[in-house]
Design an enzyme around this catalytic site. Sequence first.
Site, PDB file in Angstrom:
ATOM      1  N   HIS A   1       0.768  -1.121  -0.061  1.00 41.69           N
ATOM      2  CA  HIS A   1      -0.142   0.000   0.051  1.00 41.69           C
ATOM      3  C   HIS A   1       0.886   1.235   0.048  1.00 41.69           C
ATOM      4  O   HIS A   1       0.264   2.029   0.106  1.00 41.69           O
ATOM      5  CB  HIS A   1      -0.916   0.056   1.337  1.00 41.69           C
ATOM      6  CG  HIS A   1      -0.213   0.520   2.529  1.00 41.69           C
ATOM      7  ND1 HIS A   1       0.538  -0.687   3.345  1.00 41.69           N
ATOM      8  CD2 HIS A   1       0.044   1.519   3.013  1.00 41.69           C
ATOM      9  CE1 HIS A   1       1.002  -0.061   4.249  1.00 41.69           C
ATOM     10  NE2 HIS A   1       0.911   1.235   4.281  1.00 41.69           N
TER      11      HIS A   1
HETATM   12  C1  UD1 Z   1      -2.200   5.669   5.179  1.00 40.11           C
HETATM   13  C2  UD1 Z   1      -0.711   6.532   5.804  1.00 40.11           C
HETATM   14  C3  UD1 Z   1       0.195   5.307   5.762  1.00 40.11           C
HETATM   15  C4  UD1 Z   1      -0.184   3.792   6.548  1.00 40.11           C
HETATM   16  C5  UD1 Z   1      -1.578   3.440   6.088  1.00 40.11           C
HETATM   17  C6  UD1 Z   1      -1.943   2.435   6.772  1.00 40.11           C
HETATM   18  C7  UD1 Z   1      -0.431   8.726   5.595  1.00 40.11           C
HETATM   19  C8  UD1 Z   1       0.327   9.695   4.598  1.00 40.11           C
HETATM   20  N1  UD1 Z   1      -0.310   7.318   5.076  1.00 40.11           N
HETATM   21  O1  UD1 Z   1      -1.950   5.304   3.966  1.00 40.11           O
HETATM   22  O2  UD1 Z   1       1.396   5.917   6.550  1.00 40.11           O
HETATM   23  O3  UD1 Z   1       0.748   3.112   6.275  1.00 40.11           O
HETATM   24  O4  UD1 Z   1      -2.431   4.327   5.988  1.00 40.11           O
HETATM   25  O5  UD1 Z   1      -2.857   1.541   6.266  1.00 40.11           O
HETATM   26  O6  UD1 Z   1      -1.159   9.253   6.267  1.00 40.11           O
HETATM   27  N2  UD1 Z   1      -9.030   4.730   0.833  1.00 40.11           N
HETATM   28  C9  UD1 Z   1     -10.353   4.056   0.706  1.00 40.11           C
HETATM   29  N3  UD1 Z   1     -10.811   3.676   1.989  1.00 40.11           N
HETATM   30  C10 UD1 Z   1     -10.329   4.267   3.135  1.00 40.11           C
HETATM   31  C11 UD1 Z   1      -8.999   4.626   3.097  1.00 40.11           C
HETATM   32  C12 UD1 Z   1      -8.507   5.076   2.060  1.00 40.11           C
HETATM   33  O7  UD1 Z   1     -10.613   3.674  -0.261  1.00 40.11           O
HETATM   34  O8  UD1 Z   1     -11.144   3.704   4.175  1.00 40.11           O
HETATM   35  C13 UD1 Z   1      -8.358   4.790  -0.516  1.00 40.11           C
HETATM   36  C14 UD1 Z   1      -8.525   6.181  -1.122  1.00 40.11           C
HETATM   37  O9  UD1 Z   1      -8.481   5.991  -2.568  1.00 40.11           O
HETATM   38  C15 UD1 Z   1      -7.302   7.119  -0.668  1.00 40.11           C
HETATM   39  C16 UD1 Z   1      -6.352   5.838  -0.835  1.00 40.11           C
HETATM   40  O10 UD1 Z   1      -6.890   4.805  -0.230  1.00 40.11           O
HETATM   41  O11 UD1 Z   1      -7.246   8.010  -1.796  1.00 40.11           O
HETATM   42  C17 UD1 Z   1      -5.196   6.516   0.383  1.00 40.11           C
HETATM   43  O12 UD1 Z   1      -5.708   6.657   1.574  1.00 40.11           O
HETATM   44  P1  UD1 Z   1      -4.694   7.315   2.557  1.00 40.11           P
HETATM   45  O13 UD1 Z   1      -5.364   7.349   3.971  1.00 40.11           O
HETATM   46  O14 UD1 Z   1      -4.561   8.619   2.090  1.00 40.11           O
HETATM   47  O15 UD1 Z   1      -3.386   6.658   2.690  1.00 40.11           O
HETATM   48  P2  UD1 Z   1      -3.016   4.984   2.912  1.00 40.11           P
HETATM   49  O16 UD1 Z   1      -2.453   4.625   1.807  1.00 40.11           O
HETATM   50  O17 UD1 Z   1      -4.067   4.601   3.629  1.00 40.11           O
HETATM   51  N1  UDP Z   2      -3.639  -5.575   9.161  1.00 38.15           N
HETATM   52  C1  UDP Z   2      -4.560  -6.027   9.108  1.00 38.15           C
HETATM   53  N2  UDP Z   2      -5.414  -6.494   7.753  1.00 38.15           N
HETATM   54  C2  UDP Z   2      -4.845  -6.591   6.447  1.00 38.15           C
HETATM   55  C3  UDP Z   2      -3.441  -6.118   6.565  1.00 38.15           C
HETATM   56  C4  UDP Z   2      -2.916  -5.642   7.674  1.00 38.15           C
HETATM   57  O1  UDP Z   2      -5.223  -6.282  10.247  1.00 38.15           O
HETATM   58  O2  UDP Z   2      -5.419  -6.855   5.700  1.00 38.15           O
HETATM   59  C5  UDP Z   2      -2.934  -4.968  10.124  1.00 38.15           C
HETATM   60  C6  UDP Z   2      -1.378  -5.802  10.572  1.00 38.15           C
HETATM   61  O3  UDP Z   2      -1.594  -6.930  11.028  1.00 38.15           O
HETATM   62  C7  UDP Z   2      -0.654  -4.618  11.186  1.00 38.15           C
HETATM   63  C8  UDP Z   2      -1.410  -3.268  10.628  1.00 38.15           C
HETATM   64  O4  UDP Z   2      -2.730  -3.659   9.933  1.00 38.15           O
HETATM   65  O5  UDP Z   2      -0.941  -4.669  12.524  1.00 38.15           O
HETATM   66  C9  UDP Z   2      -0.315  -2.890   9.532  1.00 38.15           C
HETATM   67  O6  UDP Z   2      -1.132  -1.803   9.004  1.00 38.15           O
HETATM   68  P1  UDP Z   2      -0.645  -1.299   7.523  1.00 38.15           P
HETATM   69  O7  UDP Z   2       0.228  -2.172   6.733  1.00 38.15           O
HETATM   70  O8  UDP Z   2      -1.797  -0.672   6.924  1.00 38.15           O
HETATM   71  O9  UDP Z   2       0.137   0.012   7.832  1.00 38.15           O
HETATM   72  P2  UDP Z   2       1.665   0.394   8.156  1.00 38.15           P
HETATM   73  O10 UDP Z   2       2.097  -0.485   9.321  1.00 38.15           O
HETATM   74  O11 UDP Z   2       2.411   0.050   7.049  1.00 38.15           O
HETATM   75  O12 UDP Z   2       1.579   1.939   8.577  1.00 38.15           O
END
Ligand code: UD1
Ligand code: UDP
Length: 361
Positions: free
Chosen positions: A203
């Site tokens: 992601h």
């Molecule tokens: C965010 C965090 C990242 C973290 C991740 C955990 C920042 C800059 N990034 O990344 O550090 O590792 O969360 O998973 O804060 N979207 C949906 N549904 C949702 C949320 C997001 O469809 O509920 C989609 C949207 O298209 C959105 C994209 O995901 O534009 C990115 O979401 P965003 O929260 O901006 O960043 P993440 O990639 O989730």
């Molecule tokens: N995780 C989850 N379901 C998934 C993928 C990840 O519950 O399908 C959990 C995972 O066990 C970990 C956390 O989400 O605890 C990690 O989140 P993510 O990878 O979104 O973010 P990051 O740690 O990179 O910020």
Amino acid sequence: MRVCSIIGARPQFIKAAVVSRELRDVGEEVLIHTGQHYDKELSDVFFEELDIPTPDFNLGIESDTHGRQTARMIEAIEPVVEKTDPDVLLLYGDTNSTLAGAIVGSKCDVLVAHVEAGLRSYNRDMPEEINRVLTDHASDLLFTPSESAVETLRAEGITDGVHWTGDVMYDSLLAVRDDVADRSTILTDLGLSAGEFILATVHRQENTDQQPNLEAIVDGLGSASLPVVFPVHPRTVDRLKTYGLWERTTDRFEVIDPLGYLDFIRLLDTAARVVTDSGGVQKEAFFLETPCVTLREETEWIETVDCDWNELVGADEARICDALREDRTLEATPNPYGDGKAGRRIAEHLRARISAPDPER
Ligand code: UD1
Ligand code: UDP
């Protein structure tokens, strides 16, 4: 003591569950969900599984550009802080929700506390790296997962208020590890056998938002000799479709929706290995002794690489293929991320600091 905890994204729900449990014993917690993650499988499922109280405030700030999303969070958090008048703002990790909280806290007369302080990738192109650095430098209390993070902060001139507590995600894992096999049916649901599949998650912006990187990851994973289970983040679904890679992905892999914590930990525990660009998953793989291949050139969780449980391969098809071919024999390693009592220590440090406030504030 009144603690205002700010959370918004999947890993923050998991981290906050641990501390929240402790805070309910020692004082009052006001829980703010920024709304950064809003899909049921990225948000609600964690509140249900981990028994996190319903947020007192859900700010409903959904996806947007980094600047607008962070700005809208700041605008929405400030009045809640004014209304609830907390002693401390408690922040987790490195997301835009974390940074927004740090900015509000540093502009109001309220202590800022950061859980997962002192981590660095030293890659300033990552939005998360900027969020970490700025949040640490705006914080009064810094709770680190490892001893090396204390040294990192010291090298940046931050020594006051730094406490090595251990990692809250280790606490969280210990709380579920023993009964996850009973509570999750995911192996049966997907028709998988332990040790006979690879788990993958992707992601990270630098992988999803550059077509050559995402394509190299899909093709590298495609070389795996075992079935690949791929719970896909919505951001990645969107980019795979935009780049015309969706069919190539669904044809080759078991593509599923993001999982709840229990199902995900069950898969991670039983996978032959995991391929990921997640921060939290690298650590959990290490805790569960599942070899990890990380789709990045650097990591904040450097100890997992130093002891060989984690291999950095970037978004490079040839290196991903090589890593998947390798037969790795790994040895158990002492855990540098604490003893599973980080949540309790954080609550105790907060209580101590609030009952003996800094005279300069
Ligand atoms: C965010 C965090 C990242 C973290 C991740 C955990 C920042 C800059 N990034 O990344 O550090 O590792 O969360 O998973 O804060 N979207 C949906 N549904 C949702 C949320 C997001 O469809 O509920 C989609 C949207 O298209 C959105 C994209 O995901 O534009 C990115 O979401 P965003 O929260 O901006 O960043 P993440 O990639 O989730
Ligand atoms: N995780 C989850 N379901 C998934 C993928 C990840 O519950 O399908 C959990 C995972 O066990 C970990 C956390 O989400 O605890 C990690 O989140 P993510 O990878 O979104 O973010 P990051 O740690 O990179 O910020």
